[in-house]
Design an enzyme around this catalytic site. Sequence first.
Site, PDB file in Angstrom:
ATOM      1  N   ASP A   9      56.575  56.886  42.865  1.00  0.00           N
ATOM      2  CA  ASP A   9      57.443  57.277  41.762  1.00  0.00           C
ATOM      3  C   ASP A   9      58.836  56.902  42.455  1.00  0.00           C
ATOM      4  OD1 ASP A   9      57.353  58.247  39.200  1.00  0.00           O
ATOM      5  OD2 ASP A   9      55.795  59.402  39.891  1.00  0.00           O
TER       6      ASP A   9
ATOM      7  N   ASP B 191      60.879  56.359  37.365  1.00  0.00           N
ATOM      8  CA  ASP B 191      60.942  57.558  36.281  1.00  0.00           C
ATOM      9  C   ASP B 191      62.333  57.589  35.612  1.00  0.00           C
ATOM     10  OD1 ASP B 191      60.246  60.388  36.052  1.00  0.00           O
ATOM     11  OD2 ASP B 191      62.281  60.692  36.668  1.00  0.00           O
TER      12      ASP B 191
ATOM     13  N   GLU C  61      59.278  53.933  32.932  1.00  0.00           N
ATOM     14  CA  GLU C  61      59.448  54.913  32.014  1.00  0.00           C
ATOM     15  C   GLU C  61      60.747  54.694  31.383  1.00  0.00           C
ATOM     16  OE1 GLU C  61      58.872  59.803  31.517  1.00  0.00           O
ATOM     17  OE2 GLU C  61      60.241  58.995  33.094  1.00  0.00           O
TER      18      GLU C  61
ATOM     19  N   HIS D 140      50.802  63.001  33.438  1.00  0.00           N
ATOM     20  CA  HIS D 140      51.053  64.387  34.001  1.00  0.00           C
ATOM     21  C   HIS D 140      51.793  65.369  33.030  1.00  0.00           C
ATOM     22  CE1 HIS D 140      54.525  61.800  34.939  1.00  0.00           C
ATOM     23  NE2 HIS D 140      55.234  62.937  35.369  1.00  0.00           N
ATOM     24  N   ASP D 141      52.602  64.545  32.088  1.00  0.00           N
ATOM     25  CA  ASP D 141      53.495  65.446  31.296  1.00  0.00           C
ATOM     26  C   ASP D 141      52.824  65.618  29.924  1.00  0.00           C
ATOM     27  OD1 ASP D 141      55.785  65.361  32.954  1.00  0.00           O
ATOM     28  OD2 ASP D 141      56.517  63.498  32.360  1.00  0.00           O
TER      29      ASP D 141
END
Length: 540
Positions: A99, A200, A253, A318-319
């Site tokens: 990330d 991210d 993202e 993961h979200d």
Amino acid sequence: MKSNWFKQAVGYQIYPKSFRDTNGDGIGDINGIIEKLPYLKDLGIDFIWINPIYKSPQFDGGYDISDYYALDEARFGTMADLQNLISRAHSLEMKIIMDLVVNHTSDQHPWFIESRKSKDNPYRDYYHWQPATPDHLPNNWVSFFGGSTWTIDEPTGEAYFHVFAKEQPDLNWHNPKVREEIYAMVRWWLEQGIDGFRLDAISHIEKAPWDFKIKSFKDNDPWEPFMNVAGIEAYMQEFKKIFDAYDALTVGEASGVSSKKAPDWTDDQGYIDMIFELEHSVKDDTGKADLKRFKEAIIRWQEDMLARGWNAPYLENHDQPRVIDVLGDGTDASAKALAVAYMLLRGTPFIYQGQEIGMTNFDYTDISQVDATDTIYLYHEKVAAGLSKAAALKAATVNSRDHSRTPMQWDATENAGFTDGQPWLAINPNYREKNIAVSQADPDSILNLYKFLIQLRHENQAISEGGIKFLCPDHPTVLAYERDEFLIVTNLSAEPTTVIFEVPLQEYTDVISQAELPTLTDLQLEGWAYRIYKKNKKTA
């Protein structure tokens, strides 16, 4: 010339805290990833995306970084461990991406600690500071975590800006010194041997002028002033030069980047290789998804990026809560249909840890079982609004990020084979029936279907890079599409249905059963049915 190996690839996302713990502290670590590399190789994936393992107070799961050059050694391991992971993965022909979190830092980062000391501190302009009082904030913008994007800092009498939590102050990308620092850090990590980054919140690094007023607080409107704001292109071009120099794999993202604009970000002249869209995540307050909106988003993104650009299809991360309970009905059959529906789309698909065995959401009974900061905030807001603790817990956890963060279920031994210690987050009680070991032994498991789908992508260029044409797009439950000589049909519902195609189909062979089919004009599909057909050579 930048290579495009990723178009034939499949990615696998690891949330390190919950993957595999090797030292008994209850937290997954780098050595746990190394231990499971043979499993990932057998699954067939080509690269691994590792969620943040940098030094961090862990206020937001590691997305609050306090040192860009250091690992959180107490939790995850040393740089030597990471170098070992990179080397071992490369020896197995798997790549590693990490990330890149550069919209914000932790409020414990040395830059911010210095920044808040005084108005004339050299680091003050590394962040966004504005004059403010409790009654007169710079604007009416709201953060993703709720409340104002501004937090007043009493010692200097000004407020700093944050699109996430107040513990995550946003960097000031207008400051060339900030950009120099970030670009040097990016080069340093690529020099360590990693193969790229997942970027991210990258579409938030540019902000609208502070006098921009939010007119509506519905849908995405509140976040308009920091979602893909004009001017971000210059920063992304600077990034692109670095990424291209290292042939780095990049996944963005990028909320706020529309399907129409995404080709500009991801084509051969674009800033990054592929993009995660967030529009197909269409959950309501009950935790269930709107299948019609899901289909519409998938189809639009696939069609808008057919001529140029590249998708990164996914169902979980993961979200997000577990897809088997959001789009599916909790059954293995639903997980399988969803796997086929998205794994054969155009783009580079990502599998999130545990998705391949149908891991499910957690049944929370107390707020003490929750770790996610935003969920805890929401719970207390609900209680303060008058809800009972039970009702507040249900409302706050229905779409909690912690559903996907419960530890990986490796086998039926104590703690699911995740740890010999006390796990940092409660393990789903269904681990004795739903785990990797059981799935590996069952030829009809979700896991073995994923292995088959990955192999199908690797062996057929029509699926990895071919075109796509959607059939019966208005059918309420069926997602059907052609990938050149392949036809994929999935019923994303427990109810049986019939799908009628506009023209008679050519003769096909069922890829799974190898049975030849007669000419078809319609298909009878049982609940959660899926079909993968390939044109016979004589009719192709």
